[in-house]
Design a protein around this motif. Sequence first.
Motif, PDB file in Angstrom:
ATOM      1  N   LYS A  60      22.938  27.763  33.159  1.00 13.13           N
ATOM      2  CA  LYS A  60      23.658  27.831  34.440  1.00 13.13           C
ATOM      3  C   LYS A  60      25.116  27.402  34.265  1.00 13.13           C
ATOM      4  O   LYS A  60      26.026  28.009  34.846  1.00 13.13           O
ATOM      5  N   ASP A  61      25.343  26.358  33.463  1.00 10.55           N
ATOM      6  CA  ASP A  61      26.715  25.926  33.198  1.00 10.55           C
ATOM      7  C   ASP A  61      27.513  27.025  32.501  1.00 10.55           C
ATOM      8  O   ASP A  61      28.692  27.241  32.801  1.00 10.55           O
ATOM      9  N   ILE A  62      26.878  27.709  31.569  1.00  7.46           N
ATOM     10  CA  ILE A  62      27.545  28.798  30.851  1.00  7.46           C
ATOM     11  C   ILE A  62      27.909  29.914  31.823  1.00  7.46           C
ATOM     12  O   ILE A  62      29.026  30.450  31.776  1.00  7.46           O
ATOM     13  N   LEU A  63      26.992  30.276  32.700  1.00  7.81           N
ATOM     14  CA  LEU A  63      27.282  31.324  33.677  1.00  7.81           C
ATOM     15  C   LEU A  63      28.440  30.924  34.584  1.00  7.81           C
ATOM     16  O   LEU A  63      29.332  31.737  34.862  1.00  7.81           O
ATOM     17  N   GLN A  64      28.450  29.668  35.028  1.00  7.02           N
ATOM     18  CA  GLN A  64      29.555  29.205  35.880  1.00  7.02           C
ATOM     19  C   GLN A  64      30.862  29.238  35.095  1.00  7.02           C
ATOM     20  O   GLN A  64      31.908  29.628  35.625  1.00  7.02           O
ATOM     21  N   HIS A  65      30.815  28.851  33.829  1.00 10.99           N
ATOM     22  CA  HIS A  65      32.002  28.910  32.965  1.00 10.99           C
ATOM     23  C   HIS A  65      32.503  30.355  32.849  1.00 10.99           C
ATOM     24  O   HIS A  65      33.710  30.607  32.891  1.00 10.99           O
ATOM     25  N   PRO A  89      49.715  28.696  33.027  1.00 10.47           N
ATOM     26  CA  PRO A  89      49.064  27.453  32.608  1.00 10.47           C
ATOM     27  C   PRO A  89      47.720  27.679  31.908  1.00 10.47           C
ATOM     28  O   PRO A  89      47.009  28.646  32.165  1.00 10.47           O
ATOM     29  N   ALA A  90      47.408  26.758  31.021  1.00  8.11           N
ATOM     30  CA  ALA A  90      46.100  26.713  30.369  1.00  8.11           C
ATOM     31  C   ALA A  90      45.129  26.042  31.335  1.00  8.11           C
ATOM     32  O   ALA A  90      45.521  25.584  32.414  1.00  8.11           O
ATOM     33  N   PHE A  91      43.862  25.966  30.944  1.00 11.54           N
ATOM     34  CA  PHE A  91      42.897  25.203  31.730  1.00 11.54           C
ATOM     35  C   PHE A  91      41.945  24.511  30.771  1.00 11.54           C
ATOM     36  O   PHE A  91      41.716  24.965  29.654  1.00 11.54           O
ATOM     37  N   ASP A  92      41.418  23.399  31.222  1.00  8.55           N
ATOM     38  CA  ASP A  92      40.499  22.603  30.423  1.00  8.55           C
ATOM     39  C   ASP A  92      39.077  22.966  30.824  1.00  8.55           C
ATOM     40  O   ASP A  92      38.578  22.504  31.854  1.00  8.55           O
ATOM     41  N   GLU A  93      38.426  23.794  30.016  1.00  7.64           N
ATOM     42  CA  GLU A  93      37.095  24.289  30.374  1.00  7.64           C
ATOM     43  C   GLU A  93      36.076  23.166  30.513  1.00  7.64           C
ATOM     44  O   GLU A  93      35.169  23.257  31.337  1.00  7.64           O
ATOM     45  N   GLU A  94      36.211  22.109  29.745  1.00 10.27           N
ATOM     46  CA  GLU A  94      35.277  20.976  29.854  1.00 10.27           C
ATOM     47  C   GLU A  94      35.444  20.266  31.193  1.00 10.27           C
ATOM     48  O   GLU A  94      34.467  19.879  31.826  1.00 10.27           O
ATOM     49  N   SER A  95      36.677  20.092  31.618  1.00 14.46           N
ATOM     50  CA  SER A  95      36.934  19.473  32.917  1.00 14.46           C
ATOM     51  C   SER A  95      36.388  20.342  34.042  1.00 14.46           C
ATOM     52  O   SER A  95      35.760  19.840  34.980  1.00 14.46           O
ATOM     53  N   ALA A  97      33.915  22.380  33.852  1.00 12.78           N
ATOM     54  CA  ALA A  97      32.449  22.313  33.791  1.00 12.78           C
ATOM     55  C   ALA A  97      31.926  21.023  34.431  1.00 12.78           C
ATOM     56  O   ALA A  97      30.870  21.023  35.066  1.00 12.78           O
ATOM     57  N   ARG A  98      32.666  19.944  34.264  1.00  7.57           N
ATOM     58  CA  ARG A  98      32.234  18.664  34.852  1.00  7.57           C
ATOM     59  C   ARG A  98      32.347  18.668  36.381  1.00  7.57           C
ATOM     60  O   ARG A  98      31.739  17.830  37.039  1.00  7.57           O
ATOM     61  N   HIS A  99      33.132  19.575  36.914  1.00  6.94           N
ATOM     62  CA  HIS A  99      33.390  19.584  38.350  1.00  6.94           C
ATOM     63  C   HIS A  99      32.760  20.777  39.060  1.00  6.94           C
ATOM     64  O   HIS A  99      33.291  21.262  40.061  1.00  6.94           O
ATOM     65  N   THR A 100      31.643  21.249  38.537  1.00  8.37           N
ATOM     66  CA  THR A 100      30.893  22.313  39.218  1.00  8.37           C
ATOM     67  C   THR A 100      29.564  21.733  39.689  1.00  8.37           C
ATOM     68  O   THR A 100      29.230  20.600  39.378  1.00  8.37           O
ATOM     69  N   ASP A 101      28.846  22.540  40.384  1.00  7.05           N
ATOM     70  CA  ASP A 101      27.511  22.152  40.827  1.00  7.05           C
ATOM     71  C   ASP A 101      26.524  23.239  40.404  1.00  7.05           C
ATOM     72  O   ASP A 101      25.616  23.597  41.155  1.00  7.05           O
ATOM     73  N   ALA A 102      26.723  23.760  39.196  1.00  9.92           N
ATOM     74  CA  ALA A 102      25.912  24.885  38.718  1.00  9.92           C
ATOM     75  C   ALA A 102      24.430  24.545  38.678  1.00  9.92           C
ATOM     76  O   ALA A 102      23.586  25.411  38.932  1.00  9.92           O
ATOM     77  N   SER A 103      24.097  23.297  38.407  1.00  5.86           N
ATOM     78  CA  SER A 103      22.684  22.928  38.295  1.00  5.86           C
ATOM     79  C   SER A 103      21.931  23.083  39.617  1.00  5.86           C
ATOM     80  O   SER A 103      20.711  23.222  39.613  1.00  5.86           O
ATOM     81  N   ASN A 104      22.636  23.069  40.724  1.00  6.34           N
ATOM     82  CA  ASN A 104      21.990  23.228  42.025  1.00  6.34           C
ATOM     83  C   ASN A 104      22.058  24.653  42.558  1.00  6.34           C
ATOM     84  O   ASN A 104      21.794  24.887  43.738  1.00  6.34           O
ATOM     85  N   ARG A 105      22.411  25.584  41.687  1.00  6.58           N
ATOM     86  CA  ARG A 105      22.434  26.997  42.062  1.00  6.58           C
ATOM     87  C   ARG A 105      21.302  27.706  41.325  1.00  6.58           C
ATOM     88  O   ARG A 105      20.815  27.233  40.311  1.00  6.58           O
TER      89      ARG A 105
END
Length: 172
Positions: A60-65, A89-95, A97-105
């Motif tokens: 799920k995290d991968i899909l959200q990413h 701008p670049a983006f920090d993919e780890e950051s 990922a920490r700020h999603t709620d993919a596990s509840n989808r």
Amino acid sequence: MKRTDIYPMPEFFERYINLTDDVELKDAFAISLQELKQLPLDKWEAIGDKVYAPDKWTIKDILQHMIDTERILTYRALCIARGENARLPAFDEESYARHTDASNRTLEDLIDELSLVRASSLAMFNSFTEEMLQRSGLSFRGSYSVLALGFIVTGHQRWHLNIIKERYEVLG
């Protein structure tokens, strides 16, 4: 325009681009949409929130990413196609990922969203002229063209689906 029309090939992103077929960009997007329809959701449901190694993302995290990254890459493509000259701008993919709620989808919800984003990306890239596709701009890891960004998007999907198949599906 096809994958082989990308020049120069952006170094860091060639690992994604080279996973795509050498077809017209619109066809690469259509193929990627078809690949989303063929995902083995039953296997993925059985895997649940398992990870193949500590500190790795769940499916799920991968899909959200993939969703987040596509939105960012297509924003870059739009900016460059419209003549933006500033470094994007670049983006920090780890950051992110920490700020999603993919596990509840649900997996279905994530794949539906990814499919909608992909369809929207296809429509946008279809609106670009050949001249727009050849425009280049600056962002993370250097310069790349709008055309390259389109193939990065579709190759990024294959990259992560390959990881899921090779490292996660064996967990189910």
